[in-house]
Design an enzyme around this catalytic site. Structure first.
Site, PDB file in Angstrom:
ATOM      1  N   GLY A  16      -0.954  -7.972  -1.880  1.00 21.48           N
ATOM      2  CA  GLY A  16      -1.180  -7.728  -0.453  1.00 21.48           C
ATOM      3  C   GLY A  16      -0.491  -8.786   0.401  1.00 21.48           C
TER       4      GLY A  16
ATOM      5  CE  LYS B 242     -13.376  -7.932   4.010  1.00 19.97           C
ATOM      6  NZ  LYS B 242     -12.611  -8.117   2.731  1.00 19.97           N
TER       7      LYS B 242
ATOM      8  CE1 TYR C 125     -11.157  -4.411   6.411  1.00 16.32           C
ATOM      9  CE2 TYR C 125     -11.574  -5.453   8.538  1.00 16.32           C
ATOM     10  CZ  TYR C 125     -11.058  -5.513   7.257  1.00 16.32           C
ATOM     11  OH  TYR C 125     -10.438  -6.666   6.829  1.00 16.32           O
TER      12      TYR C 125
ATOM     13  CG  ASP D  59     -11.687 -10.756  13.665  1.00 14.04           C
ATOM     14  OD1 ASP D  59     -11.337 -10.204  12.590  1.00 14.04           O
ATOM     15  OD2 ASP D  59     -11.104 -10.543  14.746  1.00 14.04           O
TER      16      ASP D  59
ATOM     17  CG  LEU E 148      -4.342 -14.019   2.117  1.00 14.13           C
ATOM     18  CD1 LEU E 148      -3.716 -15.152   2.929  1.00 14.13           C
ATOM     19  CD2 LEU E 148      -5.840 -13.962   2.368  1.00 14.13           C
TER      20      LEU E 148
ATOM     21  CG  ASP F 283      -9.789   0.729  -8.960  1.00 13.15           C
ATOM     22  OD1 ASP F 283     -10.461   0.128  -8.080  1.00 13.15           O
ATOM     23  OD2 ASP F 283      -9.471   1.922  -8.869  1.00 13.15           O
ATOM     24  CB  ILE F 284     -12.432  -4.631  -7.588  1.00 18.18           C
ATOM     25  CG1 ILE F 284     -12.037  -4.167  -6.181  1.00 18.18           C
ATOM     26  CG2 ILE F 284     -11.527  -5.763  -8.072  1.00 18.18           C
ATOM     27  CD1 ILE F 284     -12.269  -5.241  -5.104  1.00 18.18           C
TER      28      ILE F 284
HETATM   29  N1  LIG Z   1      -5.054  -8.233   7.746  1.00 18.47           N
HETATM   30  C1  LIG Z   1      -5.908  -8.809   8.595  1.00 18.47           C
HETATM   31  O1  LIG Z   1      -5.671  -8.870   9.804  1.00 18.47           O
HETATM   32  C2  LIG Z   1      -7.201  -9.402   8.082  1.00 18.47           C
HETATM   33  C3  LIG Z   1      -8.083  -9.984   8.992  1.00 18.47           C
HETATM   34  C4  LIG Z   1      -9.266 -10.531   8.528  1.00 18.47           C
HETATM   35  C5  LIG Z   1      -9.580 -10.510   7.182  1.00 18.47           C
HETATM   36  N2  LIG Z   1      -8.716  -9.915   6.301  1.00 18.47           N
HETATM   37  C6  LIG Z   1      -9.092  -9.898   4.883  1.00 18.47           C
HETATM   38  O2  LIG Z   1      -8.134 -10.670   4.160  1.00 18.47           O
HETATM   39  C7  LIG Z   1      -7.924 -10.099   2.868  1.00 18.47           C
HETATM   40  C8  LIG Z   1      -6.431  -9.845   2.656  1.00 18.47           C
HETATM   41  O3  LIG Z   1      -5.967  -8.971   3.674  1.00 18.47           O
HETATM   42  P1  LIG Z   1      -4.492  -8.402   3.658  1.00 18.47           P
HETATM   43  O4  LIG Z   1      -4.115  -8.081   5.041  1.00 18.47           O
HETATM   44  O5  LIG Z   1      -3.623  -9.271   2.825  1.00 18.47           O
HETATM   45  O6  LIG Z   1      -4.731  -7.001   2.896  1.00 18.47           O
HETATM   46  P2  LIG Z   1      -3.676  -6.008   2.214  1.00 18.47           P
HETATM   47  O7  LIG Z   1      -2.288  -6.406   2.572  1.00 18.47           O
HETATM   48  O8  LIG Z   1      -4.145  -4.643   2.497  1.00 18.47           O
HETATM   49  O9  LIG Z   1      -3.871  -6.348   0.662  1.00 18.47           O
HETATM   50  C9  LIG Z   1      -4.963  -5.920  -0.074  1.00 18.47           C
HETATM   51  C10 LIG Z   1      -4.513  -5.687  -1.503  1.00 18.47           C
HETATM   52  O10 LIG Z   1      -5.632  -5.214  -2.262  1.00 18.47           O
HETATM   53  C11 LIG Z   1      -5.209  -4.099  -3.034  1.00 18.47           C
HETATM   54  N3  LIG Z   1      -6.333  -3.215  -3.369  1.00 18.47           N
HETATM   55  C12 LIG Z   1      -6.820  -2.182  -2.641  1.00 18.47           C
HETATM   56  N4  LIG Z   1      -7.822  -1.579  -3.299  1.00 18.47           N
HETATM   57  C13 LIG Z   1      -7.985  -2.245  -4.469  1.00 18.47           C
HETATM   58  C14 LIG Z   1      -8.840  -2.055  -5.582  1.00 18.47           C
HETATM   59  N5  LIG Z   1      -9.733  -1.065  -5.617  1.00 18.47           N
HETATM   60  N6  LIG Z   1      -8.744  -2.907  -6.639  1.00 18.47           N
HETATM   61  C15 LIG Z   1      -7.809  -3.905  -6.617  1.00 18.47           C
HETATM   62  N7  LIG Z   1      -6.955  -4.119  -5.596  1.00 18.47           N
HETATM   63  C16 LIG Z   1      -7.037  -3.293  -4.533  1.00 18.47           C
HETATM   64  C17 LIG Z   1      -4.202  -3.407  -2.131  1.00 18.47           C
HETATM   65  O11 LIG Z   1      -3.423  -2.488  -2.859  1.00 18.47           O
HETATM   66  P3  LIG Z   1      -2.832  -1.190  -2.038  1.00 18.47           P
HETATM   67  O12 LIG Z   1      -2.035  -1.748  -0.909  1.00 18.47           O
HETATM   68  O13 LIG Z   1      -2.023  -0.501  -3.085  1.00 18.47           O
HETATM   69  O14 LIG Z   1      -4.014  -0.430  -1.556  1.00 18.47           O
HETATM   70  C18 LIG Z   1      -3.425  -4.606  -1.597  1.00 18.47           C
HETATM   71  O15 LIG Z   1      -2.398  -5.014  -2.484  1.00 18.47           O
HETATM   72  C19 LIG Z   1      -8.787  -8.823   2.821  1.00 18.47           C
HETATM   73  O16 LIG Z   1     -10.018  -9.153   2.204  1.00 18.47           O
HETATM   74  C20 LIG Z   1      -9.040  -8.504   4.280  1.00 18.47           C
HETATM   75  O17 LIG Z   1     -10.258  -7.806   4.459  1.00 18.47           O
HETATM   76  C21 LIG Z   1      -7.520  -9.369   6.724  1.00 18.47           C
END
Ligand SMILES: NC(=O)c1ccc[n+]([C@@H]2O[C@H](COP(=O)([O-])OP(=O)(O)OC[C@H]3O[C@@H](n4cnc5c(N)ncnc54)[C@H](OP(=O)(O)O)[C@@H]3O)[C@@H](O)[C@H]2O)c1
Length: 284
Positions: A11, A131, A127, A104, A13, A38-39
């Protein structure tokens, strides 16, 4: 040497975090994404993590498409909440410490000063609910845990506001961006360094982390265009009401990061400085 498992490693991050932790030589870094685990699957999660026996598990795996979560509630809870429960169950068995990434969007935005770690949650969308439920599992099932809430992420490896705004700017001469949601844009490369510092300090509990300073999406959009030499493109401020997205977002979700600074001695740099670096990195 400790073994650190990163879930969601492909992902936005996850990719930066893998790079930062590898270069900070904090231990053996194991990056896993959907191909490895797959969690949502309890048995698979418990068995695979049990075989690996990590010392730390960073759960950055999530279903993050906030608007799609409204129509795919089951999937949102299966990944963000039940998935966390399965990871906690695996962690408890091998006595690993867990770092869960939260958001947030667990807050409703009614406050007009930065949210503190102990402020009561009140998510406005699916969402955020999913979370928060994930957070509850962490607190209920584990002894050694860290929940890091962050916000408005952008980075090199994912779909995000900066990239989509620049894409639209190339196609249209005029952009409409919401001006009634305020937060702190956060560069995932910076966040990765903050997470590395928290792991090194063996921090526990809930901690808020974001780049400093605040803006609306409209102000963020103007800064992106200005720093990209595209100031001539007109940006029109609109309300969330006008945009009519499926998920309601908080109008104010700034996270107070004093606890992070007290814990690590680090002060996140202003969002505009981080943005400048990010835009520079796109030219490379
Ligand atoms: N992005 C933001 O603005 C933001 C803000 C606050 C907090 N966060 C938190 O920060 C963390 C990282 O965010 P991010 O933006 O990097 O997210 P992201 O780019 O969507 O990455 C999430 C990763 O988890 C994978 N995934 C999805 N379902 C899964 C499963 N069942 N088992 C294993 N892996 C799985 C996704 O694969 P696929 O892409 O193939 O589905 C993706 O590679 C998350 O916990 C998010 O809630 C993000």
């Amino acid at each position: 040497m400790s073994r650190i498992l990163i879930l969601g490693a492909l992902g936005m991050l996850g990719r930066d975090l893998t790079e930062v932790l590898r270069s900070s030589s904090q231990g053996e870094i194991v990056p896993w994404d959907l191909e490895e685990i797959d969690i949502r699957e309890e048995k698979e999660t418990v068995e695979k993590i049990g075989e690996l026996r990590p010392d730390v598990i960073i759960n950055a795996a999530a279903f993050t498409r906030v608007d799609d979560c409204e129509s795919q509630t089951e999937r949102a809870f299966a990944v963000n909440a039940e998935g966390m429960k399965h990871v906690a169950s695996a962690a408890w068995r091998c006595q690993a410490k867990v770092l869960y990434l939260s958001t947030d969007y667990i807050f409703d935005g009614k406050k007009r000063e930065p949210y503190r770690e102990g402020d009561p949650p009140h998510p406005l969308n699916v969402y955020g609910h999913s979370k928060w439920k994930g957070e509850e599992y962490v607190r209920a099932l584990l002894k050694h845990w860290l929940i890091v809430r962050t916000q408005w992420l952008y980075g090199r490896h994912g779909n995000n506001f900066v990239n989509s705004l620049l894409g639209q700017a190339r196609e249209k001469g005029e952009l409409r961006v919401v001006d009634d949601q305020v937060g702190s844009p956060t560069y995932s490369a910076d966040l990765s360094k903050f997470l590395a510092a928290l792991i090194e300090k063996k921090a526990e509990g809930v901690i808020h982390v974001a780049n400093s300073g605040t803006c609306s999406w409209y102000e963020f959009g103007k800064a992106i265009l200005q720093l990209s030499g595209l100031s001539k493109i007109r940006v029109i401020p609109i309300s969330s009401e006008e945009l009519k997205r499926p998920a309601t977002r908080p109008s104010y979700s700034v996270l107070g990061c004093q606890k992070f600074t007290e814990t690590t001695g680090l002060r996140p740099r202003p969002w505009r400085e981080a943005l400048k670096d990010y835009l520079e990195s796109l030219k490379e």
